[in-house]
Design a protein around this motif. Structure first.
Motif, PDB file in Angstrom:
ATOM      1  N   ALA A 352      66.910 -65.916  71.352  1.00 50.09           N
ATOM      2  CA  ALA A 352      66.014 -65.653  72.561  1.00 50.09           C
ATOM      3  C   ALA A 352      64.698 -66.537  72.316  1.00 50.09           C
ATOM      4  N   GLU A 353      64.272 -66.709  71.124  1.00 49.30           N
ATOM      5  CA  GLU A 353      62.968 -67.918  70.952  1.00 49.30           C
ATOM      6  C   GLU A 353      63.346 -69.072  71.338  1.00 49.30           C
ATOM      7  N   ILE A 354      64.496 -69.522  70.763  1.00 48.10           N
ATOM      8  CA  ILE A 354      65.053 -71.056  71.048  1.00 48.10           C
ATOM      9  C   ILE A 354      64.980 -70.967  72.784  1.00 48.10           C
ATOM     10  N   ALA A 355      65.778 -70.190  73.268  1.00 52.25           N
ATOM     11  CA  ALA A 355      66.104 -70.255  75.067  1.00 52.25           C
ATOM     12  C   ALA A 355      64.656 -70.276  75.585  1.00 52.25           C
ATOM     13  N   GLU A 356      63.669 -69.551  75.110  1.00 48.94           N
ATOM     14  CA  GLU A 356      62.435 -69.262  75.825  1.00 48.94           C
ATOM     15  C   GLU A 356      61.458 -70.487  75.367  1.00 48.94           C
TER      16      GLU A 356
END
Length: 357
Positions: A352-356
């Motif tokens: 989720a961190e990578i995607a955001e």
């Protein structure tokens, strides 16, 4: 009022474990086959804790609201439950263009393959289109994704050496839709030598990916959102091909002292690649793995890495986990083997961190 009636009023009835499982919709069967998992007592407690139950006065309360968090286990359970609640229903954004990550670290045993397959699985499970390219001769990423990679299978070796189209070697992951893999075979062990005499030897993977993207567009297929390249623990021509093909580097770092020594050398090598072969390459993401919260050393290493790379280090930290280690033996990622485990939760947070970003 009798003593038994008073006792009944003081202690609200608990939901049975069987009904809690059915309410949560999580099948934790006893047979650890594909798509199933071992029973997890902590996860079962979490399911019970997250189920609202009736009080004798007619109101509804959540068990988490009344749990005594004075013990370490209760505090950890409450913390994990809050982390899961933040992820429930979260939709991950599609990137504007395909993001290509090389997952690399010259030190072996730091969790490169585990990080590759689990972040890829988490992103694919969120509905994004993901490709994993396995260029490690051991083929561990192919194993974890349940993709055949014996000597008779067309693989990434044929793409690099024999100019096979990437579209001819990719295979779907049987457990997760939207996730495909270009497998590695034992033939890759000799590819380092064979690549030496080939034309444009450092750019062969990059060109294969470019052609594959055009082929997908021509066939009306959706664009890939993410490509993850799992590298061997060395800086040979296979890893150089991965660096030339990617725009970003994801570095898993084990929370031990030797990892810090290896990181400085890795960054020097990446700087050489940037200078001579791929000026667009950046170290965008660092993930702390195998974190043992019981030791001061792990905390010190994590603090040291965050001090020097405040923007690159993810907030998510992957703990040491038996579940993560067990999953490949069933040809699965931890995301499908035991989605309720702490390891799966950490990789979901990392994805989720990578995607955001």
């Amino acid at each position: 009022m009798t003593s038994s009636e008073a006792s009944t009023q003081r202690i609200p009835p608990f939901v049975s474990l069987g009904s809690a499982r059915s309410v949560a919709g999580m099948g934790m069967g006893s047979a650890p086959g594909r798509g199933e998992s071992h029973p997890n007592p902590v996860a079962e407690m979490a399911i019970l804790a997250s189920v609202s139950r009736e009080t004798t006065t007619g109101g509804r309360i959540n068990v988490m609201d009344t749990m005594d968090d004075s013990s370490p286990i209760a505090r950890e359970l409450a913390h994990e439950t809050r982390r899961r609640e933040r992820l429930v229903g979260r939709k991950l954004p599609k990137p504007e263009k395909t993001r290509i990550f090389t997952v690399s670290n010259q030190k072996g045993g730091v969790g490169k393959t585990t990080t590759t397959v689990n972040i890829a699985a988490a992103l694919a499970a969120a509905g994004l289109n993901v490709l994993v390219i396995d260029i490690d001769p051991q083929g561990n990423a192919s194993t974890a994704l349940g993709v055949e990679h014996h000597a008779d299978v067309d693989s990434i070796y044929d793409v690099l050496i024999n100019d096979f189209p990437l579209a001819d070697v990719v295979a779907p992951c049987p457990d997760i839709s939207n996730l495909i893999c270009a497998p590695a075979t034992i033939h890759l062990a000799g590819a380092e030598i064979e690549l030496v005499s080939l034309v444009a030897r450092e750019q062969r993977l990059r060109r294969a990916i470019d052609v594959y993207a055009k082929t997908r567009a021509k066939n009306g297929e959706e664009r890939l959102d993410y490509i993850f390249i799992d590298c061997p623990p060395s800086l040979g021509l296979l890893t150089v091909n991965a660096f030339c093909a990617a725009g970003e580097v994801l570095i898993p770092i084990q929370c031990e002292y030797y990892a810090l020594e290896g990181l400085s050398q890795l960054l020097k090598n990446i700087e050489m690649i940037q200078k001579h072969l791929n000026e667009d390459l950046v170290v965008s993401t660092i993930l702390l793995t195998m974190y043992d919260g019981r030791t001061n050393l792990a905390a010190q290493v994590a603090a040291e890495v965050r001090l020097h790379f405040p923007e690159q280090v993810l907030g998510a930290v992957v703990p040491r986990s038996v579940r993560i280690s067990e999953a490949p033996s069933y040809q699965q990622t931890v995301m499908t083997y035991d989605p309720s485990s702490s390891g799966a939760l950490s990789y979901l947070e990392a994805a989720a961190e990578i995607a955001e970003r």
